[in-house]
Scaffold this active site. Structure first.
Site, short mmCIF file in Angstrom:
data_model
loop_
_atom_site.label_atom_id
_atom_site.label_comp_id
_atom_site.label_asym_id
_atom_site.label_seq_id
_atom_site.Cartn_x
_atom_site.Cartn_y
_atom_site.Cartn_z
N ASP A 1 30.86 40.62 25.97
CA ASP A 1 30.67 41.35 24.72
C ASP A 1 31.50 42.63 24.80
O ASP A 1 31.07 43.65 25.37
CB ASP A 1 29.19 41.67 24.53
CG ASP A 1 28.33 40.41 24.66
OD1 ASP A 1 28.69 39.39 24.07
OD2 ASP A 1 27.31 40.45 25.38
N SER B 1 27.61 36.25 28.82
CA SER B 1 28.33 36.62 27.61
C SER B 1 29.32 37.75 27.89
O SER B 1 29.02 38.70 28.62
CB SER B 1 27.33 37.06 26.53
OG SER B 1 27.93 37.15 25.27
N SER C 1 30.35 34.70 23.97
CA SER C 1 30.85 36.07 23.92
C SER C 1 31.02 36.51 22.48
O SER C 1 31.02 35.68 21.56
CB SER C 1 32.21 36.19 24.63
OG SER C 1 32.14 35.76 25.97
#
Length: 370
Positions: A286, A284, A246
Site C-alpha cells: 500500500d 499488501s 495492493s
C-alpha cells in the site's frame, strides 16, 4: 462512459470536485492507459489468458526538464515503487509515473527511460530514475508471461490526455481485484474555495487490495451486506489469501508544497484507504506518491545546474492552510476507490477464475439509497 459513484447517488465528503472529478483537474496532469485483454480458458504461461496493461500519469508536460516537488508514504511495504530513494533524497519527481503488474515493472521503467531519452537528443549526460509502481494481477492474468512490452508504454505516451480518465478494468488495473470484487483504476478530485486558496487535489488509484467483510463506503458495512454468499469471491478456488494484494495511490495538487509537505499529504491518503476498510495487510503493498505542481522553475536534474544558479525562490502553504488539503486528499482517495469498484465489469480470467463486479443495485440497497 462507465458508471461512477455519483451516478449512483454516492457522494463522499462535503467538498466540491473539479470539473472532471479526476486527477486531471490539477492543471497540466495527463493520464493514459494501454489495456491488454486476450485469450480465455486454462492458464498457459507465455500465452495467456492476458488481463493486464499499463497506466501513465504525467505530472506536467516535459517534467524531466521542469521537475515537481514530491513525497511518499508507505502504509505496508509488500510492493514495489521504483525511484523512491532519489525522491527521498532530492525531493523532486522528474518523470511520468507508470502503473502496471508486479512482474512488468522493469519493462515499463526501461521504456520510460527510452522515451524520455528520445525526447532529449541534445543531452548525452543525464540520468533518469523513473517511478513505476505495481500491484499483483496473478489471479486473473498470466502474470509470469510478462505480456507488457515497451510498445504498450509508448502507446500510452501517445495517448496522454488531460480530460476525462477511463476507470475500472483498464490499463494497469485490468486484472485487479478490490475487496474481492473486480477492481482497477479509479480517480477523483476536490477543490478548495477561492478564499481558502482555490487549490485542487486529485487522486488516482490502482486498487487491488482488501477483504470483503471489511469494505465500508460512507461508513456503511457494504462488505457485510454483500457477502461472498451473495457475490462470490474470486479467491474461491484460487491460490491466495483474500485481502492480499495492493493499492497504489497517486496524489496530485497545484498547491505550492515543499517535499516534506508532500510526504504529509501522501500520509493522509492512507486514511482514505482506512475509511474504505483497508488495513495494510501483511500481504499488501500500500504505497502512496504525492506531487505538487505549485512551484515552477525547478532545475532539471543533471551533473550541473543550468546557468550555475546557487539559489532558487520557492513557495509553500502555511501549516494552518495545509489542514484543508488533508481533508481533500482523504475524500478524493475514498471516492477514487469507489469509482474503481463501480466502473469495473465482471472479468473472467485464467482457469475460469471470475472477479465479479460490484452490483450497482445491491450497492445502493446496502447504502440505503434504493
Amino acid at each position: 462512459m462507465p458508471t461512477r459513484a455519483r451516478d449512483l447517488g454516492i457522494v463522499i465528503g462535503d467538498h466540491p470536485t473539479g470539473p472532471q472529478n479526476a486527477i486531471t483537474d490539477v492543471p497540466g496532469v495527463r493520464v493514459a492507459h494501454t489495456t491488454l485483454v486476450e485469450g480465455e480458458g486454462d492458464l498457459k504461461r507465455g500465452y495467456g489468458p492476458i488481463r493486464t496493461g499499463v497506466t501513465l500519469v504525467e505530472p506536467r508536460p516535459d517534467v524531466a526538464s521542469s521537475p515537481v516537488f514530491a513525497g511518499f508514504h508507505r502504509l505496508n511495504g509488500n510492493g514495489e515503487m521504483t525511484g523512491l530513494q532519489w525522491i527521498k533524497e532530492n525531493g523532486a519527481l522528474t518523470t511520468p509515473i507508470g502503473l502496471t503488474n508486479s512482474h512488468s515493472v522493469g519493462v515499463v521503467r526501461d521504456a520510460i527511460v527510452a522515451r524520455l531519452a528520445d525526447q532529449r537528443p541534445d543531452r548525452d549526460l543525464f540520468w533518469l530514475l523513473p517511478v513505476v509502481a505495481e500491484t499483483w494481477d496473478g489471479i486473473l492474468n498470466d502474470i509470469n508471461g510478462q505480456h507488457v512490452r515497451a510498445e504498450h508504454v509508448h502507446s500510452a505516451f501517445d495517448e496522454l490526455d488531460g480530460g476525462a480518465v477511463a476507470e475500472g478494468g483498464v490499463g494497469g488495473g485490468t486484472g485487479m481485484i478490490c475487496h474481492e470484487f473486480k477492481g482497477g483504476i479509479g480517480t477523483s478530485s476536490r477543490r478548495l474555495a477561492e478564499d481558502a486558496g482555490g487549490y485542487t487535489v486529485g487522486v488516482l488509484v490502482q486498487a487491488n487490495y482488501g477483504r470483503r467483510a471489511r469494505l465500508r463506503i460512507n461508513g456503511a458495512p457494504v462488505g457485510e451486506r454483500i457477502g461472498t454468499d451473495v457475490t462470490p469471491s474470486p479467491y474461491d478456488g484460487a491460490v491466495g489469501l483474500a485481502g492480499s494484494g495492493s493499492i497504489i495511490v497517486v496524489v496530485a495538487t497545484d498547491a505550492p508544497l515543499l517535499p516534506h509537505q508532500c510526504d504529509r499529504l501522501a500520509q493522509r491518503a492512507a486514511l482514505g484507504i482506512g475509511r474504505m476498510g483497508g488495513t495494510g495487510e501483511h500481504g499488501s503493498g500500500d504505497l502512496v506518491l504525492s506531487f505538487a505542481t505549485g512551484n515552477t522553475g525547478l532545475p532539471p536534474v543533471g551533473f550541473e545546474e543550468p546557468g550555475g544558479a546557487t539559489e532558487l525562490p520557492v513557495r509553500m502553504v502555511t501549516n494552518p492552510a495545509i489542514d484543508p488539503l488533508f481533508d481533500l486528499v482523504i475524500e478524493a482517495t475514498e471516492e477514487a476507490i469507489v469509482n474503481a469498484l463501480v466502473a469495473a465489469d465482471t472479468t473472467v480470467g485464467r482457469d475460469g477464475l471470475t472477479a465479479h463486479a460490484l452490483d450497482h443495485d445491491l450497492l445502493r440497497s446496502a447504502l440505503g439509497l434504493a
